[in-house]
Scaffold this motif. Sequence first.
Motif, PDB file in Angstrom:
ATOM      1  N   ILE A 180       0.882  -1.172   0.000  1.00 51.55           N
ATOM      2  CA  ILE A 180       0.000   0.000   0.000  1.00 51.55           C
ATOM      3  C   ILE A 180       0.916   1.218   0.000  1.00 51.55           C
ATOM      4  N   ASP A 181       0.902   1.930  -1.131  1.00 48.51           N
ATOM      5  CA  ASP A 181       1.907   2.977  -1.329  1.00 48.51           C
ATOM      6  C   ASP A 181       1.275   4.105  -2.152  1.00 48.51           C
ATOM      7  N   PRO A 182       1.607   5.365  -1.802  1.00 50.33           N
ATOM      8  CA  PRO A 182       0.993   6.483  -2.536  1.00 50.33           C
ATOM      9  C   PRO A 182       1.259   6.424  -4.043  1.00 50.33           C
ATOM     10  N   GLY A 183       2.267   5.688  -4.486  1.00 50.62           N
ATOM     11  CA  GLY A 183       2.568   5.596  -5.923  1.00 50.62           C
ATOM     12  C   GLY A 183       1.807   4.489  -6.630  1.00 50.62           C
ATOM     13  N   LEU A 198      -1.178  -7.289   3.449  1.00 46.93           N
ATOM     14  CA  LEU A 198      -1.258  -5.862   3.134  1.00 46.93           C
ATOM     15  C   LEU A 198      -0.081  -5.193   3.836  1.00 46.93           C
ATOM     16  N   ALA A 199       0.896  -4.721   3.064  1.00 49.48           N
ATOM     17  CA  ALA A 199       2.123  -4.174   3.668  1.00 49.48           C
ATOM     18  C   ALA A 199       2.128  -2.654   3.610  1.00 49.48           C
ATOM     19  N   PHE A 200       2.456  -2.056   4.749  1.00 48.00           N
ATOM     20  CA  PHE A 200       2.475  -0.595   4.888  1.00 48.00           C
ATOM     21  C   PHE A 200       3.886  -0.163   5.302  1.00 48.00           C
ATOM     22  N   GLY A 201       4.292   1.038   4.859  1.00 44.52           N
ATOM     23  CA  GLY A 201       5.654   1.486   5.117  1.00 44.52           C
ATOM     24  C   GLY A 201       5.803   2.321   6.386  1.00 44.52           C
ATOM     25  N   ALA A 202       7.053   2.692   6.648  1.00 41.94           N
ATOM     26  CA  ALA A 202       7.378   3.478   7.839  1.00 41.94           C
ATOM     27  C   ALA A 202       6.846   4.905   7.700  1.00 41.94           C
ATOM     28  N   GLU A 203       6.662   5.536   8.857  1.00 39.85           N
ATOM     29  CA  GLU A 203       6.041   6.864   8.902  1.00 39.85           C
ATOM     30  C   GLU A 203       6.782   7.868   8.014  1.00 39.85           C
ATOM     31  N   ARG A 204       8.118   7.827   8.023  1.00 41.29           N
ATOM     32  CA  ARG A 204       8.835   8.826   7.233  1.00 41.29           C
ATOM     33  C   ARG A 204       9.288   8.258   5.878  1.00 41.29           C
ATOM     34  N   GLU A 205       9.898   7.078   5.909  1.00 43.81           N
ATOM     35  CA  GLU A 205      10.534   6.549   4.688  1.00 43.81           C
ATOM     36  C   GLU A 205       9.576   5.852   3.742  1.00 43.81           C
ATOM     37  N   GLY A 206       8.420   5.423   4.228  1.00 41.26           N
ATOM     38  CA  GLY A 206       7.554   4.589   3.389  1.00 41.26           C
ATOM     39  C   GLY A 206       8.121   3.180   3.273  1.00 41.26           C
ATOM     40  N   LEU A 207       7.726   2.461   2.219  1.00 40.41           N
ATOM     41  CA  LEU A 207       8.140   1.058   2.033  1.00 40.41           C
ATOM     42  C   LEU A 207       9.545   0.971   1.422  1.00 40.41           C
ATOM     43  N   SER A 208      10.268  -0.103   1.752  1.00 37.16           N
ATOM     44  CA  SER A 208      11.609  -0.295   1.185  1.00 37.16           C
ATOM     45  C   SER A 208      11.496  -0.741  -0.271  1.00 37.16           C
ATOM     46  N   CYS A 218       0.295  -3.205  -6.225  1.00 42.00           N
ATOM     47  CA  CYS A 218       0.668  -1.963  -5.536  1.00 42.00           C
ATOM     48  C   CYS A 218      -0.538  -1.019  -5.603  1.00 42.00           C
ATOM     49  N   VAL A 219      -1.054  -0.678  -4.436  1.00 44.42           N
ATOM     50  CA  VAL A 219      -2.345   0.015  -4.355  1.00 44.42           C
ATOM     51  C   VAL A 219      -2.183   1.327  -3.593  1.00 44.42           C
ATOM     52  N   SER A 220      -2.816   2.394  -4.095  1.00 48.20           N
ATOM     53  CA  SER A 220      -2.787   3.672  -3.357  1.00 48.20           C
ATOM     54  C   SER A 220      -4.184   4.026  -2.853  1.00 48.20           C
ATOM     55  N   ILE A 221      -4.219   4.895  -1.855  1.00 44.29           N
ATOM     56  CA  ILE A 221      -5.493   5.422  -1.339  1.00 44.29           C
ATOM     57  C   ILE A 221      -5.641   6.819  -1.951  1.00 44.29           C
ATOM     58  N   SER A 228       0.211  14.873   0.826  1.00 45.95           N
ATOM     59  CA  SER A 228       1.302  13.944   0.507  1.00 45.95           C
ATOM     60  C   SER A 228       0.963  12.511   0.877  1.00 45.95           C
ATOM     61  N   SER A 229       0.418  12.317   2.089  1.00 45.05           N
ATOM     62  CA  SER A 229       0.140  10.945   2.536  1.00 45.05           C
ATOM     63  C   SER A 229      -0.773  10.996   3.751  1.00 45.05           C
ATOM     64  N   LEU A 230      -1.314   9.832   4.071  1.00 44.55           N
ATOM     65  CA  LEU A 230      -2.105   9.678   5.297  1.00 44.55           C
ATOM     66  C   LEU A 230      -1.192   9.209   6.424  1.00 44.55           C
ATOM     67  N   ASN A 231      -1.617   9.429   7.640  1.00 44.09           N
ATOM     68  CA  ASN A 231      -0.963   8.817   8.789  1.00 44.09           C
ATOM     69  C   ASN A 231      -1.016   7.290   8.619  1.00 44.09           C
ATOM     70  N   THR A 234      -4.092   5.540   9.929  1.00 44.13           N
ATOM     71  CA  THR A 234      -5.259   5.947   9.150  1.00 44.13           C
ATOM     72  C   THR A 234      -5.281   5.214   7.814  1.00 44.13           C
ATOM     73  N   ALA A 235      -4.095   5.059   7.200  1.00 41.58           N
ATOM     74  CA  ALA A 235      -4.014   4.334   5.923  1.00 41.58           C
ATOM     75  C   ALA A 235      -4.436   2.874   6.115  1.00 41.58           C
ATOM     76  N   VAL A 236      -3.975   2.257   7.205  1.00 37.80           N
ATOM     77  CA  VAL A 236      -4.363   0.861   7.472  1.00 37.80           C
ATOM     78  C   VAL A 236      -5.883   0.778   7.648  1.00 37.80           C
TER      79      VAL A 236
HETATM   80  C1  LIG Z   1       3.074   8.400   6.479  1.00 41.62           C
HETATM   81  S1  LIG Z   1       3.105   7.261   5.182  1.00 41.62           S
HETATM   82  C2  LIG Z   1       4.757   7.368   4.573  1.00 41.62           C
HETATM   83  C3  LIG Z   1       4.954   8.502   3.689  1.00 41.62           C
HETATM   84  C4  LIG Z   1       6.206   8.351   2.860  1.00 41.62           C
HETATM   85  N1  LIG Z   1       6.821   9.629   2.751  1.00 41.62           N
HETATM   86  C5  LIG Z   1       5.845   7.776   1.501  1.00 41.62           C
HETATM   87  O1  LIG Z   1       5.876   8.519   0.531  1.00 41.62           O
HETATM   88  O2  LIG Z   1       5.515   6.612   1.407  1.00 41.62           O
HETATM   89  C6  LIG Z   1       3.197   5.678   5.958  1.00 41.62           C
HETATM   90  C7  LIG Z   1       2.606   4.585   5.129  1.00 41.62           C
HETATM   91  O3  LIG Z   1       1.193   4.748   5.068  1.00 41.62           O
HETATM   92  C8  LIG Z   1       0.716   4.272   3.821  1.00 41.62           C
HETATM   93  N2  LIG Z   1       0.062   5.389   3.130  1.00 41.62           N
HETATM   94  C9  LIG Z   1      -0.172   6.632   3.608  1.00 41.62           C
HETATM   95  N3  LIG Z   1      -0.887   7.357   2.716  1.00 41.62           N
HETATM   96  C10 LIG Z   1      -1.099   6.559   1.657  1.00 41.62           C
HETATM   97  C11 LIG Z   1      -1.799   6.715   0.403  1.00 41.62           C
HETATM   98  N4  LIG Z   1      -2.435   7.838   0.094  1.00 41.62           N
HETATM   99  N5  LIG Z   1      -1.817   5.665  -0.452  1.00 41.62           N
HETATM  100  C12 LIG Z   1      -1.231   4.510  -0.129  1.00 41.62           C
HETATM  101  N6  LIG Z   1      -0.542   4.308   1.026  1.00 41.62           N
HETATM  102  C13 LIG Z   1      -0.496   5.309   1.901  1.00 41.62           C
HETATM  103  C14 LIG Z   1       1.896   3.721   3.053  1.00 41.62           C
HETATM  104  O4  LIG Z   1       2.004   2.329   3.306  1.00 41.62           O
HETATM  105  C15 LIG Z   1       3.045   4.474   3.687  1.00 41.62           C
HETATM  106  O5  LIG Z   1       4.264   3.800   3.529  1.00 41.62           O
END
Ligand SMILES: C[S@@+](CC[C@H](N)C(=O)[O-])C[C@H]1O[C@@H](n2cnc3c(N)ncnc32)[C@H](O)[C@@H]1O
Length: 247
Positions: A180-183, A198-208, A218-221, A228-231, A234-236
């Motif tokens: 689950i990634d913004p891209g 369903l794999a979610f990344g770290a708060e700052r770095e996102g997924l490796s 690869c799915v975005s919300i 930029s992104s959800l907490n 909240t994303a989970v």
């Molecule tokens: C705070 S976000 C990390 C932000 C990081 N800078 C990035 O670009 O991935 C933490 C995690 O929440 C999930 N997440 C947050 N917003 C999202 C979105 N709009 N679409 C998909 N995943 C999201 C992703 O798994 C992300 O790695």
Amino acid sequence: MNHQVRIDRFRSARGDHTLVVLEGFHPLKHAIRFGAELLDVVAAEDGDLEKLVAEYAPDAAAKVAEHVRVIPADVFAKLAPVTPPTGVIAIAMRPKVSPVQMLDDQDPAPVVMLENPRNLLNIGAVIRVSAAAGAAGVLTTGPQDPWNPAAVIAATGLQYAIPVARIDSLPACHRPLVVIDPGGEPLRQGLLPSNAILAFGAEREGLSRELLARATHCVSIPMAPGVSSLNLATAVSAVLYAWRLGL
Ligand SMILES: C[S@@+](CC[C@H](N)C(=O)[O-])C[C@H]1O[C@@H](n2cnc3c(N)ncnc32)[C@H](O)[C@@H]1O
């Protein structure tokens, strides 16, 4: 048990990975409801435990009455870094969880995986919503312990409701890996396969890069422009409830 022995016992329980410290009434309530083995339950003499049990957890009343010891408020204050306002704290056994068994399960419910999460409150909030939505379990990588007392407070003790474990890395398994990634591709009906991780990344770095490269989907919300992104928690929540509601 004398007071100093109890203070020492709570202190050492925090560093013992076979035990869980339950700070406050709601973690204790869920621990009891989901079958925790209690070792020590103490209430402050000036607390409201009886009232809380009667109001929120009459189902736990017998277990609380069986285990609870009432102690002076000044001793109670020494059992936790921040005194639980609900006036109760406990030590319970940590259940043995098999990540292999969790991943092997053929049930359609997803496993939630957090890659290297940093914030214990996020970890707890993820466990809480995973239990509520009916996920098969939660796995975390990285140094944070998902059974840390702060994560247990944030999860209101729902670590006892579903399997929760820390792993070094994700082993190969039959479940489709959905990152689950913004891209990713915007979430829509039919995009979340059954029995997924369903794999979610770290708060700052996102997924490796490594985990992104292993993914089958690869799915975005979808978000409004400029956000930029959800907490993390909240994303989970968004993805789990999309799955639960059949999207
Ligand atoms: C705070 S976000 C990390 C932000 C990081 N800078 C990035 O670009 O991935 C933490 C995690 O929440 C999930 N997440 C947050 N917003 C999202 C979105 N709009 N679409 C998909 N995943 C999201 C992703 O798994 C992300 O790695």
